[in-house]
Enzyme design. Structure first.
Site, PDB file in Angstrom:
ATOM      1  N   GLU A  24       0.800  -1.224   0.000  1.00 47.01           N
ATOM      2  CA  GLU A  24       0.000   0.000   0.000  1.00 47.01           C
ATOM      3  C   GLU A  24       0.836   1.279   0.000  1.00 47.01           C
ATOM      4  O   GLU A  24       0.443   2.288  -0.574  1.00 47.01           O
ATOM      5  CB  GLU A  24      -0.929   0.015   1.227  1.00 47.01           C
ATOM      6  CG  GLU A  24      -2.069  -0.975   1.168  1.00 47.01           C
ATOM      7  CD  GLU A  24      -3.178  -0.538   0.222  1.00 47.01           C
ATOM      8  OE1 GLU A  24      -3.086   0.558  -0.368  1.00 47.01           O
ATOM      9  OE2 GLU A  24      -4.140  -1.305   0.058  1.00 47.01           O
ATOM     10  N   SER A  69     -32.750 -29.314  50.279  1.00 55.18           N
ATOM     11  CA  SER A  69     -32.009 -29.796  51.454  1.00 55.18           C
ATOM     12  C   SER A  69     -30.581 -29.279  51.536  1.00 55.18           C
ATOM     13  O   SER A  69     -29.833 -29.701  52.422  1.00 55.18           O
ATOM     14  CB  SER A  69     -31.965 -31.334  51.429  1.00 55.18           C
ATOM     15  OG  SER A  69     -33.265 -31.876  51.519  1.00 55.18           O
TER      16      SER A  69
END
Length: 677
Positions: free
Chosen positions: A82, A342
Site C-alpha cells: 500500500e 435440602s
C-alpha cells in the site's frame, strides 16, 4: 541586468519562504476529525483471552487493536503493497502521485491510486469521497496534519482499527477473528495477503460472498510480495494452496450471561477483565448442553465454579444455551431466586456442632414430631428411630434437622446465611422452621458462596469475577466446618461417578421444581442447578439423579484429580458415641427436662378420651414400656399393686367418668381419662 539577479533571487527566496510559511499555517489550521475511535466493548478471561465482544453503536464489529498485537509479516506486506515509503514521506508521496497521474494519462483511466496509508486514514476518519478533486485535496491536507500531530505509529494504529473488510467488519482484528477464528498476532502468509487485499474493495472481494474474487486479489498481493522480496517463492507457492475462507465465523460468546452482568455494572468500560478461564468455560458450556441432550427444551441448567481460597469465579454457565433476548435461555439462572431444598442442612448441623448441641456421633431420634400445625416428614415418609447425627446428614433426613433448627432458632440460621454472603429472601418476611428444608429463596451463586465458606474452614469468602478478594466473616468454627465436610465426603457418588471423596450435597425443592448439587474439595467448589426457569415442576426430578452426575463431571473437566480435603483442626473432638460426654451422647432439646423419658410407662389401651361400653364385662388395660412391678389406680384408688404383666383385667367398673393411672417401679407414670357406659 546583472545587478537584478541578486534582487530576483532574494525575491524568489522570500516568496518561497512566504509560500512555505503560508502552507505550514494552512496545514496547522486544519481541523482534524475526532481521532478517538469507538471500539467494541469486550470481556476477557484471566489470561486475556476474548470471551465476548459487542458491536459498537452503528452495528459494526470494530475491536480494539494496536500494532503490537498484529503479526509483523502482515505489517510488512501491508506497507510494501500500500505505501512502501510510509516511514519516509510526510503524509503525501509525490512519486506515487506522479506515477498514478502518468498511468492515468497513458491508459486513459485510473490504473493505480496515489494515496498514501496516511491519506487512506484521513478518508476513513471522515468517511470522505475519493472521486473528486476537492475530496482528494481535503485528504491530503488532513494527511499532512495527521503526520505532524500524531505521528506514524498512531496513524498505522488508526488504519489497523478502521480499515474496512466487508459487511460490518472493520479493523484487522475483527477481520481476523471473523474470517480465521483467531487473533491477528500470528497469521500465515495466505491469511495476511487476504487481509491486505480486502480493504481495497471490501464488498466485491468478501470471501464469504465472492470467494473467487477474494482468491484472485490475494494472489496478486502474494505475487507483488515475491517481487518486492517480502516473501520467498516457496512461501508464495504454498500460500496459493491455502483455501480462502468461505464463511464468516461467529464472534466469541463464552460466558455470555456473566459478561452481560459484568458489563451492566461497568457500562463505560471498553474492556472488562474477568476471573473466568476460557477453556474451562467452554468445556462446561458443552457439558451443560450434553447433560440435557434429549430432555425437554423447557429444561435449563446453571453451573458455577469458584476457587474457595480466593473467591475467584472460574466458570459461570447461566443456561442451557444462550439466546439473546428470547426464550428461557436468556435467563441467567445463576442469579435466579429458587428454593434450595435440602442443601442448607449442612449449615444447620455445623451450627449445632458449634453450640454444643450435637456431635457427629450423637444419637438423634428420627420420629414423628409436630410443632403446632407444622409436622415435617422425611422424603420417603419413613422414620428411622435412634440414629447418629452423621447418618441423619448423609441420608438428608428432614425431622432431625428441623429438631435442630428449633433449638438453634430460624433467626440465627438466617444470620449465619447473611454472614456467609448470602442474601436470603424469606416468604412472608419471618423465618420459620421450614427454612431448614428449603423454605427460603436463594440463588445458585448464593449457594456456592455458602459452601465456599464451609470449604474454607468456616470463614466466608466473597465470590467475585472482577476486582480482588474481599475479607468475609466467620460463619462457623474450623472444627464444625471440617466435621461437615468429612461427613459429606462419605456420601456414595452417583452411578458411574468416581469414588473420589468429593464432599457434596444434593437437594430437591418442594414440588420437584429445582434439582441441586453442590460440592467441594481442597481448592474448588462447584454448584449445579437444573430445572425450568419459569418455576413449573419437573415431575420425577431429584437432585441426586439429575444434578449430582453433572457435578462430578464438572469436577472432571476442571482437573484430573481432586485436591485433598484438609486434616482436622487440632481442637476437633473425634470419638465414638460411648466416649462422648453424657449430654452429647443423645440429643435432647431445650424442653427435654419437661418431657417424659422415652421408656416411661404408657397406657396403650384404652386410649385417652375414649368412650367405652362394657356391657357388663370388665375393663381390660394394656401397658407398654416402663419397669415392673406396676401399680394401677382408678380415680386415685389402687386396684392392682406389685403387678408384673402388661395386660390387666380390672373387673367391673362403675359407669361414668373414670381416671386410670399406672406407676412403674421407678415412679414414672401415665394417665388416661375415660367415659364408661
Amino acid at each position: 541586468m546583472k545587478r537584478l539577479w541578486p534582487v530576483l533571487l532574494v525575491a524568489l527566496l522570500l516568496g518561497g519562504a512566504a509560500l512555505r510559511d503560508g502552507f505550514d499555517r494552512w496545514v496547522d489550521r486544519t481541523e482534524l476529525p475526532p481521532l478517538i475511535v469507538d471500539t467494541s466493548a469486550e470481556a476477557r478471561d484471566r489470561n486475556g483471552v476474548l470471551l465476548r465482544a459487542y458491536t459498537v453503536a452503528d452495528g459494526l464489529w470494530r475491536l480494539l487493536v494496536a500494532r503490537d498485537g498484529v503479526d509483523d509479516g502482515y505489517i510488512a506486506m501491508l506497507l510494501a503493497y500500500e505505501d512502501k515509503r510510509f516511514w519516509r514521506h510526510h503524509g503525501i508521496d509525490p512519486w506515487a502521485l506522479v506515477r498514478a497521474g502518468g498511468q492515468a494519462l497513458w491508459n486513459g483511466r485510473i490504473v493505480s491510486g496515489g494515496s498514501t496509508l496516511t491519506m487512506q486514514v484521513a478518508r476513513l476518519l471522515e468517511d470522505g469521497s475519493t472521486g473528486s478533486w476537492a475530496g482528494k485535496l481535503r485528504q491530503m491536507r488532513v494527511a499532512l496534519a495527521l503526520e505532524r500531530r500524531v505521528g506514524k505509529d498512531a496513524i498505522l494504529d488508526l488504519y489497523l482499527q478502521l480499515a474496512p473488510f466487508g459487511g460490518n467488519i472493520e479493523g484487522v482484528r475483527a477481520a481476523s477473528l471473523s474470517y480465521f477464528g483467531k487473533e491477528p498476532g500470528r497469521l500465515t502468509p495466505a491469511e495476511a495477503a487476504l487481509l491486505v487485499a480486502l480493504p481495497q474493495s471490501p464488498e466485491a472481494r468478501r470471501p464469504d460472498r465472492h470467494p473467487q474474487a477474494a482468491e484472485a486479489a490475494r494472489g496478486r498481493v502474494l505475487a507483488r510480495m515475491q517481487e518486492a522480496g517480502v516473501l520467498r517463492a516457496g512461501d508464495v507457492a504454498a500460500a496459493a494452496y491455502d483455501p480462502v475462507p468461505r464463511t464468516r465465523r461467529a464472534f466469541p460468546a463464552l460466558a455470555a450471561h456473566a459478561a452481560d452482568h459484568a458489563r451492566s455494572l461497568q457500562p463505560d468500560r471498553g474492556r472488562i477483565d474477568l476471573t473466568l478461564e476460557a477453556g474451562l468455560q467452554a468445556g462446561l458450556e458443552e457439558l451443560a448442553e450434553l447433560s440435557l441432550h434429549g430432555k425437554s427444551e423447557r429444561l435449563s441448567i446453571a453451573i458455577l465454579v469458584a476457587d474457595h481460597r480466593s473467591g475467584e469465579v472460574l466458570a459461570s454457565v447461566g443456561s442451557r444455551r444462550f439466546a439473546q433476548g428470547r426464550g428461557q435461555g436468556f435467563v441467567d439462572m445463576t442469579h435466579a431466586l429458587r428454593s434450595p431444598g435440602s442443601t442448607l442442612k449442612p449449615l444447620v448441623y455445623a451450627m449445632g456442632f458449634d453450640q454444643g448441641l450435637i456431635h457427629p456421633e450423637t444419637l438423634i431420634n428420627d420420629r414423628p414430631v409436630a410443632f403446632g400445625a407444622y409436622a415435617p416428614r422425611n422424603f420417603d415418609g419413613r422414620f428411622r428411630g435412634q440414629i447418629k447425627v452423621s447418618t441423619a446428614l448423609r441420608e438428608s433426613l428432614n425431622i432431625p434437622v428441623v429438631l435442630l433448627t428449633e433449638e438453634i432458632g430460624p433467626g440465627r440460621l438466617m444470620a449465619a446465611l447473611r454472614r456467609s454472603g448470602v442474601a436470603p429472601v424469606i416468604p412472608g418476611g419471618k423465618p420459620g422452621l421450614a427454612v431448614a428444608l428449603g423454605g427460603v429463596g436463594i440463588t445458585l451463586r448464593d449457594l456456592v458462596q455458602l459452601y465456599a465458606g464451609l470449604a474454607n474452614g468456616g470463614q466466608a469468602v466473597r465470590l467475585h469475577m472482577t476486582g480482588g478478594a474481599e475479607p468475609g466473616e466467620r460463619i462457623v468454627s474450623r472444627s464444625a466446618a471440617w466435621q461437615v465436610g468429612h461427613i459429606l465426603s462419605g456420601l456414595v457418588p452417583p452411578d458411574g461417578a468416581p469414588r473420589n471423596d468429593l464432599a457434596y450435597k444434593t437437594g430437591t425443592s418442594y414440588g420437584h421444581r429445582d434439582a441441586w448439587a453442590v460440592g467441594f474439595d481442597g481448592s474448588h467448589v462447584i454448584g449445579v442447578w437444573i430445572g425450568r426457569p419459569d418455576g413449573t415442576p419437573v415431575p420425577g426430578a431429584f437432585g441426586g439423579d439429575l444434578a449430582a452426575p453433572v457435578l462430578f463431571k464438572a469436577f472432571q473437566r476442571l482437573k484430573p484429580e481432586l485436591d485433598p480435603l484438609p486434616p482436622p483442626p487440632p481442637e476437633t473432638l473425634i470419638v465414638s458415641t460411648a466416649e462422648l460426654p453424657q449430654p452429647l451422647q443423645r440429643f435432647r432439646g431445650r424442653h427435654a427436662v419437661f418431657e417424659p423419658e422415652p421408656d416411661t410407662p404408657k397406657l396403650a389401651f384404652p386410649p385417652n378420651g375414649a368412650r367405652l361400653s362394657l356391657d357388663g364385662g370388665g375393663l381390660v388395660l394394656k401397658l407398654r414400656d416402663g419397669v415392673p412391678p406396676f401399680t394401677i389406680l382408678a380415680n386415685g384408688e389402687p386396684v392392682l399393686t406389685g403387678y408384673h404383666r402388661r395386660q390387666a383385667d380390672l373387673g367391673p367398673v362403675g359407669k361414668g367418668f373414670v381416671s386410670l393411672s399406672v406407676i412403674d417401679a421407678k415412679g414414672r407414670s401415665d394417665r388416661v381419662d375415660l367415659q364408661l357406659e
